[in-house]
Design an enzyme around this catalytic site. Sequence first.
Site, PDB file in Angstrom:
ATOM      1  CB  SER A  22      -3.427   0.535  11.818  1.00  0.00           C
ATOM      2  OG  SER A  22      -4.101   1.711  11.489  1.00  0.00           O
ATOM      3  CG  ASN A  74       0.983  -0.781   7.598  1.00  0.00           C
ATOM      4  OD1 ASN A  74       1.232  -1.945   7.911  1.00  0.00           O
ATOM      5  ND2 ASN A  74       1.045  -0.339   6.350  1.00  0.00           N
ATOM      6  CG  HIS A  98      -3.466   0.674   6.315  1.00  0.00           C
ATOM      7  ND1 HIS A  98      -2.619   1.483   7.048  1.00  0.00           N
ATOM      8  CD2 HIS A  98      -4.427   0.265   7.194  1.00  0.00           C
ATOM      9  CE1 HIS A  98      -3.045   1.570   8.303  1.00  0.00           C
ATOM     10  NE2 HIS A  98      -4.135   0.837   8.416  1.00  0.00           N
TER      11      HIS A  98
END
Length: 259
Positions: A92, A116, A236
């Site tokens: 992320s 992600n 996620h």
Amino acid sequence: MTWTTRPRSDVNGLAVVTSGAGPRILLIHGVGLRAEAWNAQIADLSLHYEILAPDLPGHSASAALPGSAGLQDFGDCIAKLLDRPAVVVGHSMGAMIALDLANRYSGKVKGVVALNAIFKRSSAARAAVKERAAALDGKSVSDPAATLARWFGDAPSPERSACRDWLTSVDPPGYKAAYSVFAGEDGPDENALRTLSCPALFMTGSREENSTPEMSRAMAALVPSGKAMVVEDAAHMMPMTHPEEVNRALLAFAKRCQE
């Protein structure tokens, strides 16, 4: 897998979980989390590699950066751990930092994995993430219900519970600073991807709505030695929810980078 707290060492103001020996792998978590989000990776990868998993600045035991800090400031802080070459893995926002390090510290990054990762958000997604960032006051802990729903859906799980604990114990100013950077970025620059000199792997989940498979494929197509991989039925938090698939890919990639 358990998500219990691991001991840390202090490295230039960063709290770092270390484990194993051998070639180095650096693991960078996402906003609101902590090094323990990598517990499944630390357990497996440390059998073959030296693992360094820092808490992001302003998270867990790591000192915060100023509120005006940008992505490169976070990258420069994490770069203190690159005293020898490493494979850098980010999730992320950690993927944003990992790609920034691979571009600006190319001599110290043997390969980069972006899990992600976002790239050219849609206008709706861009507006939504900026709205969430604007709602943070930097003083109080935000209700994580909406975040957990995006990450896990509605089903209870140990992974969901662990993330709830981390999100509700994070330092509010540190969280706001990091999330504001995350919301203000739109993924790596195309030219930076085209000139990336190390191998790169872009992985996401087939059920990921914000860091979509199309984003990972688009980034991989721009990198000279890039590859995309999609983990079926993952969303996620796939390093936590799908560790076997993620770890298998990371081990194969790290081996390739040592050849």
